[in-house]
Each structure stands twice: as C-alpha cells, then as structure tokens.
Design a protein around this motif. Sequence first.
Motif, PDB file in Angstrom:
ATOM      1  N   SER A  83       0.825  -1.212   0.000  1.00 36.99           N
ATOM      2  CA  SER A  83       0.000   0.000   0.000  1.00 36.99           C
ATOM      3  C   SER A  83       0.850   1.249   0.000  1.00 36.99           C
ATOM      4  O   SER A  83       1.916   1.296   0.616  1.00 36.99           O
TER       5      SER A  83
ATOM      6  N   PHE B  83       0.459   5.673   0.053  1.00 37.75           N
ATOM      7  CA  PHE B  83      -0.418   6.816   0.323  1.00 37.75           C
ATOM      8  C   PHE B  83       0.318   8.111  -0.015  1.00 37.75           C
ATOM      9  O   PHE B  83       1.525   8.222   0.188  1.00 37.75           O
TER      10      PHE B  83
ATOM     11  N   TYR C  83       0.003  12.255   0.994  1.00 44.62           N
ATOM     12  CA  TYR C  83      -0.608  13.251   1.861  1.00 44.62           C
ATOM     13  C   TYR C  83      -0.047  14.621   1.492  1.00 44.62           C
ATOM     14  O   TYR C  83       1.087  14.746   1.035  1.00 44.62           O
TER      15      TYR C  83
ATOM     16  N   PRO D 241      -0.818  16.565   8.163  1.00 43.42           N
ATOM     17  CA  PRO D 241      -0.961  15.985   6.821  1.00 43.42           C
ATOM     18  C   PRO D 241      -2.422  15.683   6.517  1.00 43.42           C
ATOM     19  O   PRO D 241      -3.178  15.258   7.395  1.00 43.42           O
TER      20      PRO D 241
ATOM     21  N   LEU E  51       3.871  14.373   1.273  1.00 44.71           N
ATOM     22  CA  LEU E  51       4.411  13.213   1.965  1.00 44.71           C
ATOM     23  C   LEU E  51       3.888  11.934   1.332  1.00 44.71           C
ATOM     24  O   LEU E  51       2.714  11.835   0.979  1.00 44.71           O
TER      25      LEU E  51
ATOM     26  N   SER F 208       2.801   0.981   3.453  1.00 41.95           N
ATOM     27  CA  SER F 208       2.557  -0.001   4.507  1.00 41.95           C
ATOM     28  C   SER F 208       2.558  -1.393   3.922  1.00 41.95           C
ATOM     29  O   SER F 208       2.282  -1.592   2.731  1.00 41.95           O
ATOM     30  N   LEU F 209       2.858  -2.356   4.786  1.00 42.51           N
ATOM     31  CA  LEU F 209       3.098  -3.716   4.342  1.00 42.51           C
ATOM     32  C   LEU F 209       1.836  -4.411   3.894  1.00 42.51           C
ATOM     33  O   LEU F 209       1.819  -5.166   2.934  1.00 42.51           O
TER      34      LEU F 209
ATOM     35  N   ASN G 270      -1.677  -1.673   8.898  1.00 41.56           N
ATOM     36  CA  ASN G 270      -2.030  -0.269   9.069  1.00 41.56           C
ATOM     37  C   ASN G 270      -0.933   0.614   9.603  1.00 41.56           C
ATOM     38  O   ASN G 270      -1.197   1.771   9.898  1.00 41.56           O
ATOM     39  N   ILE G 271       0.265   0.148   9.773  1.00 37.25           N
ATOM     40  CA  ILE G 271       1.349   1.037  10.164  1.00 37.25           C
ATOM     41  C   ILE G 271       1.918   1.642   8.902  1.00 37.25           C
ATOM     42  O   ILE G 271       2.413   0.938   8.036  1.00 37.25           O
ATOM     43  N   GLN G 272       1.815   2.941   8.797  1.00 36.75           N
ATOM     44  CA  GLN G 272       2.320   3.647   7.634  1.00 36.75           C
ATOM     45  C   GLN G 272       3.692   4.247   7.958  1.00 36.75           C
ATOM     46  O   GLN G 272       3.863   4.893   8.979  1.00 36.75           O
ATOM     47  N   TYR G 273       4.633   4.036   7.059  1.00 37.85           N
ATOM     48  CA  TYR G 273       5.983   4.563   7.190  1.00 37.85           C
ATOM     49  C   TYR G 273       6.142   5.692   6.188  1.00 37.85           C
ATOM     50  O   TYR G 273       5.861   5.506   5.003  1.00 37.85           O
ATOM     51  N   PHE G 274       6.596   6.829   6.684  1.00 39.33           N
ATOM     52  CA  PHE G 274       6.613   8.045   5.879  1.00 39.33           C
ATOM     53  C   PHE G 274       7.994   8.382   5.339  1.00 39.33           C
ATOM     54  O   PHE G 274       9.014   8.157   6.015  1.00 39.33           O
ATOM     55  N   GLY G 275       8.006   8.971   4.154  1.00 40.33           N
ATOM     56  CA  GLY G 275       9.212   9.570   3.618  1.00 40.33           C
ATOM     57  C   GLY G 275       9.395  10.968   4.173  1.00 40.33           C
ATOM     58  O   GLY G 275       8.548  11.485   4.911  1.00 40.33           O
ATOM     59  N   ALA G 276      10.521  11.599   3.809  1.00 41.66           N
ATOM     60  CA  ALA G 276      10.839  12.940   4.312  1.00 41.66           C
ATOM     61  C   ALA G 276      10.046  14.030   3.610  1.00 41.66           C
ATOM     62  O   ALA G 276      10.017  15.171   4.072  1.00 41.66           O
TER      63      ALA G 276
ATOM     64  N   TYR H  74       2.681  10.335  15.973  1.00 40.81           N
ATOM     65  CA  TYR H  74       3.860  10.481  15.140  1.00 40.81           C
ATOM     66  C   TYR H  74       4.617  11.734  15.586  1.00 40.81           C
ATOM     67  O   TYR H  74       4.021  12.704  16.063  1.00 40.81           O
TER      68      TYR H  74
ATOM     69  N   GLN I 197      12.129  16.597   8.280  1.00 38.85           N
ATOM     70  CA  GLN I 197      12.053  15.139   8.313  1.00 38.85           C
ATOM     71  C   GLN I 197      10.623  14.657   8.075  1.00 38.85           C
ATOM     72  O   GLN I 197       9.666  15.422   8.199  1.00 38.85           O
ATOM     73  N   GLY I 198      10.522  13.388   7.744  1.00 37.74           N
ATOM     74  CA  GLY I 198       9.203  12.787   7.640  1.00 37.74           C
ATOM     75  C   GLY I 198       8.645  12.472   9.016  1.00 37.74           C
ATOM     76  O   GLY I 198       9.227  12.806  10.045  1.00 37.74           O
ATOM     77  N   LEU I 199       7.526  11.817   9.027  1.00 40.23           N
ATOM     78  CA  LEU I 199       6.877  11.445  10.274  1.00 40.23           C
ATOM     79  C   LEU I 199       7.422  10.113  10.769  1.00 40.23           C
ATOM     80  O   LEU I 199       7.499   9.152  10.005  1.00 40.23           O
TER      81      LEU I 199
ATOM     82  N   ASN J  26      -5.667  -1.336   4.563  1.00 43.00           N
ATOM     83  CA  ASN J  26      -5.011  -0.045   4.724  1.00 43.00           C
ATOM     84  C   ASN J  26      -5.868   1.075   4.189  1.00 43.00           C
ATOM     85  O   ASN J  26      -6.269   1.050   3.053  1.00 43.00           O
TER      86      ASN J  26
END
Lengths: 117, 115
Positions: free
Chosen positions: A31, A33, A35, A43, A91, A95-96, A104-110, B36, B42-44, B100
């Motif tokens: 997945s 996303f 923002y 966001p 942003l 997520s996996l 549902n854990i979303q990992y964000f870029g910078a 978060y 930086q990102g979150l 998700n």
Amino acid sequence: GAGVSQSPRYKVAKRGQDVALRCDPISGHVSLFWYQQALGQGPEFLTYFQNEAQLDKSGLPSDRFFAERPEGSVSTLKIQRTQQEDSAVYLCASSLDSGGFAKNIQYFGAGTRLSVL
Amino acid sequence: AQSVTQPDIHITVSEGASLELRCNYSYGATPYLFWYVQSPGQGLQLLLKYFSGDTLVQGIKGFEAEFKRSQSSFNLRKPSVHWSDAAEYFCAVGPSNFGNEKLTFGTGTRLTIIP
C-alpha cells in the motif's frame, strides 16, 4: 532501500508549470499513500494505492492532481498548471498490508517541499 | 466523519520536566490511534500505536499514551523530556475494520524544550 524515499526534496515551480513528485516505497510494501501538509497543519490524505490499483482518490483537491503507480512500486504525483495554493510538503507513506498486528502502520518519507511562485 | 483535535498548538517545557500532549478523537467505532513525531525537514516517525487490548501503550524514546474511551482521548506522556524531544507531534486516527486506509491527523503540537 531501508525507508521510503521521495524526490526531489525541494521543488520550486512558476505558477502554471507542471511538476512531478516521485515516491519509492519500502520494498515489498503493498500500500502507498500520498498526503499534503500545508504550513502549520497536519498531513491531509490525497490518495491511496494497493499495488497498482488506485483505490481511493477522494482527497485530491482538483483534477489538476493526478497520481499513478503503474507497476505497483514507484509512484508519481503529478500536478498540472500549478497554483500558489499548491505550495505544501507532499508526503508519501507505504505499509506492508500483510495482515495481523503489522497492519495499518504507515511509514513516511521525508517529503517534497513544493513552492509555487 | 472521523476527526482529531489537538488543542495545544505550542507547548514549552523545561528539560527534565514531565510532558503531556492532548489528543481527542471523534470516531463511531473503536479506532486505531497513532502518535507520530516530525523533526524539521524530516518525515513522520511513528512513536506508538493503539489497536486494541491494554489501554496504556508504550512507545519508542520513553513515550507512552493512554487510550480513554469514555473521554475519547489518547494523550501522549513522557516523565522526563530531553532537549532532543523538541519537534512537532501529531496524533492520528484510522478506521479499525479493514486493510489499509487513510489516516486522519490533528493539526499538531509544537514542543519547545528550554534548558
């Protein structure tokens, strides 16, 4: 890579120009996303992909915004005929989508900071 | 529609003092809740999450949060802050009965640490 990678980090565009923002999600993440984060705000959701399918684009503010993920990995957010109100940090998160607790854990870029002059 | 309120725009605390950041949510069912942290440029980064079970959840960097259904709150706490905790903190809520989907974020609380 180890995390979500976004490029460019900074983009300055003249009003009316088209821009393309890239997101490389964490390898294997299903997945993805996008923002939009305006200055001083949290966001706000733009759109969501599961693999290559765009399942939700309800947050895209106008038809000038377009996102794609043709091979289910890298995604591009395109903004046509940019306006000053498009200035924000964009942003990307992945997520996996494996089910179970990790769901549902979303990992964000910078993020990409877009400034429209 | 779901929503998140972070009533404090900016909080200043002394290094070593305790911290509590407030978060209230509006959602029809049992929510998934997240905190978060975002440092400048930086990102979150995910601090902690609540899905179900024990209402007191532990996170990274010594943070914890408590889910209180009766108050629709998910406040973030830390017993003793460090200068490196200065950042923007966002509470977020997600639906609880799916795969998700989008997160809804609050407007954030900026934390300043003074010596």
